[in-house]
Design a protein around this motif. Structure first.
Motif, PDB file in Angstrom:
ATOM      1  N   SER A  32       0.838  -1.188   0.000  1.00  0.00           N
ATOM      2  CA  SER A  32       0.000   0.000   0.000  1.00  0.00           C
ATOM      3  C   SER A  32       0.879   1.245   0.000  1.00  0.00           C
ATOM      4  CB  SER A  32      -0.887   0.008   1.243  1.00  0.00           C
ATOM      5  OG  SER A  32      -0.092   0.175   2.421  1.00  0.00           O
ATOM      6  N   GLN A  33       0.273   2.411  -0.165  1.00  0.00           N
ATOM      7  CA  GLN A  33       1.028   3.651  -0.086  1.00  0.00           C
ATOM      8  C   GLN A  33       1.641   3.815   1.295  1.00  0.00           C
ATOM      9  OE1 GLN A  33       1.846   5.626  -2.557  1.00  0.00           O
ATOM     10  NE2 GLN A  33       3.068   6.882  -1.134  1.00  0.00           N
ATOM     11  N   GLU A  34       0.917   3.390   2.325  1.00  0.00           N
ATOM     12  CA  GLU A  34       1.437   3.457   3.692  1.00  0.00           C
ATOM     13  C   GLU A  34       2.654   2.550   3.865  1.00  0.00           C
ATOM     14  OE1 GLU A  34      -1.723   3.051   2.885  1.00  0.00           O
ATOM     15  OE2 GLU A  34      -2.648   4.901   3.639  1.00  0.00           O
ATOM     16  N   ASP A  35       2.614   1.384   3.231  1.00  0.00           N
ATOM     17  CA  ASP A  35       3.753   0.465   3.287  1.00  0.00           C
ATOM     18  C   ASP A  35       4.991   1.112   2.665  1.00  0.00           C
ATOM     19  OD1 ASP A  35       2.161  -1.519   4.411  1.00  0.00           O
ATOM     20  OD2 ASP A  35       1.721  -2.459   2.485  1.00  0.00           O
ATOM     21  N   GLU A  37       5.594   4.278   2.349  1.00  0.00           N
ATOM     22  CA  GLU A  37       6.037   5.378   3.211  1.00  0.00           C
ATOM     23  C   GLU A  37       6.816   4.839   4.404  1.00  0.00           C
ATOM     24  OE1 GLU A  37       2.442   7.437   4.128  1.00  0.00           O
ATOM     25  OE2 GLU A  37       2.249   8.320   2.108  1.00  0.00           O
ATOM     26  N   THR A  38       6.403   3.681   4.915  1.00  0.00           N
ATOM     27  CA  THR A  38       7.141   3.041   6.018  1.00  0.00           C
ATOM     28  C   THR A  38       8.556   2.712   5.583  1.00  0.00           C
ATOM     29  OG1 THR A  38       5.150   2.094   7.043  1.00  0.00           O
ATOM     30  CG2 THR A  38       7.246   0.982   7.489  1.00  0.00           C
ATOM     31  N   LYS A  41      10.652   5.917   5.296  1.00  0.00           N
ATOM     32  CA  LYS A  41      10.907   6.600   6.561  1.00  0.00           C
ATOM     33  C   LYS A  41      11.802   5.804   7.496  1.00  0.00           C
ATOM     34  CE  LYS A  41       8.447   9.032  10.258  1.00  0.00           C
ATOM     35  NZ  LYS A  41       7.097   9.397  10.796  1.00  0.00           N
ATOM     36  N   SER A  80       1.288  -5.705  13.257  1.00  0.00           N
ATOM     37  CA  SER A  80       0.836  -4.616  12.399  1.00  0.00           C
ATOM     38  C   SER A  80       1.438  -4.724  11.000  1.00  0.00           C
ATOM     39  CB  SER A  80       1.232  -3.267  13.012  1.00  0.00           C
ATOM     40  OG  SER A  80       2.638  -3.117  13.018  1.00  0.00           O
ATOM     41  N   GLU A  82       3.099  -2.442   9.581  1.00  0.00           N
ATOM     42  CA  GLU A  82       4.444  -1.879   9.693  1.00  0.00           C
ATOM     43  C   GLU A  82       5.456  -2.941  10.114  1.00  0.00           C
ATOM     44  OE1 GLU A  82       5.569   2.184  11.553  1.00  0.00           O
ATOM     45  OE2 GLU A  82       5.931   0.712  13.141  1.00  0.00           O
TER      46      GLU A  82
END
Length: 258
Positions: A32-35, A37-38, A41, A80, A82
């Motif tokens: 995902s986009q969140e993945d 970004e993780t 970062k 999670s 993350e």
């Protein structure tokens, strides 16, 4: 004799593996986009890669996450997204030079919130690898600390995945063994033995003392430094560094974007 019997068991193992790979490629985990970004970062190895290598990394990570099962243990509420992404990314990091090495045998990953007590050794652990059951065990607190302090040569994730990689190379029945070049492994072993002796005699301080325990621990400690301190490693131990570059089929220094 029926034709399917004449083909023999190896044929059916081959077909089973082909079907497995087709299923993985078709129904694999999608980041995902969140993945993403993780990764940007919290995972320096990935964020420092050239764009083309980042694309390769994400592809392999998706396939790794498709094949691994994660379990919360020791009071951890849940695993999670993350956690999965960062642990999976560590597997990709260590195996990045090998297109077809996925650590297939180690398909279960157990995560504890912090150090945990082992009923087998009767001591507290930060992590371990169990080849009999195909399990990698990690303390999340210690794993995160290893990521946060990324230039000290101490990284629990890399350490345990290195153990799994060495064992995977020796496991003969899953179609993923013997990927280490024997000649290179012999060269590495000779240099590693010399380094262990220096450690035992207190004559060198580049590797931490854990590396002097045995050849399994030295390999894990060497890979921690290979990935976290490649500049210093290459400067102080050029022969060993170059052998690991060839053995792992990647050089963290040349993979960097800058």
């Amino acid at each position: 004799m029926p034709f399917f019997i004449m083909l023999g068991p190896r044929f059916f193992i081959f077909i089973s593996e082909v079907l497995r790979q087709v299923w993985i490629l078709t129904f694999h985990y999608r980041l995902s986009q969140e993945d993403k970004e993780t990764l940007d970062k919290y995972f320096p190895y990935y964020s420092n890669l050239k764009p083309a290598h980042q694309k390769e990394f994400r592809h392999k990570l998706q396939l790794i996450l498709t094949q691994k099962r994660f379990f919360a243990r020791g009071g951890l509420d849940r695993v999670s997204a993350e956690m999965k992404v960062l642990i999976g990314a560590t597997i990709v990091q260590v195996t990045f030079g090998y297109r077809n090495v996925w650590l297939k045998h180690f398909n279960k990953i157990l995560i504890y919130p912090n150090t945990y007590f082992s009923n087998i050794s009767k001591t507290y652990h930060r992590g371990e690898v169990n080849p009999r059951h195909g399990i990698i065990v990690l303390s999340w607190e210690c794993f995160v600390r290893g990521l946060a302090l990324d230039h000290d040569g101490v990284n629990l994730g890399i350490h345990e995945i290195a153990h799994a990689l060495k064992l995977e190379n020796q496991i003969q029945y899953n179609g993923e063994s013997n990927f280490f070049n024997p000649k290179l492994w012999q060269e590495y072993s000779e240099l590693a033995s010399e380094e262990k002796e220096l450690l035992k005699r207190g004559e060198d301080d580049f590797f931490r003392e854990r590396g002097a325990v045995d050849h399994h621990e030295f390999f894990a400690v060497a890979l921690e430094n290979f990935f976290e301190r490649p500049d210093e490693f290459k400067s102080r131990k050029p022969e060993l560094y170059q052998v690991l570059v060839m053995l792992l089929q990647q050089d963290p220094l040349t993979l960097r974007a800058v």
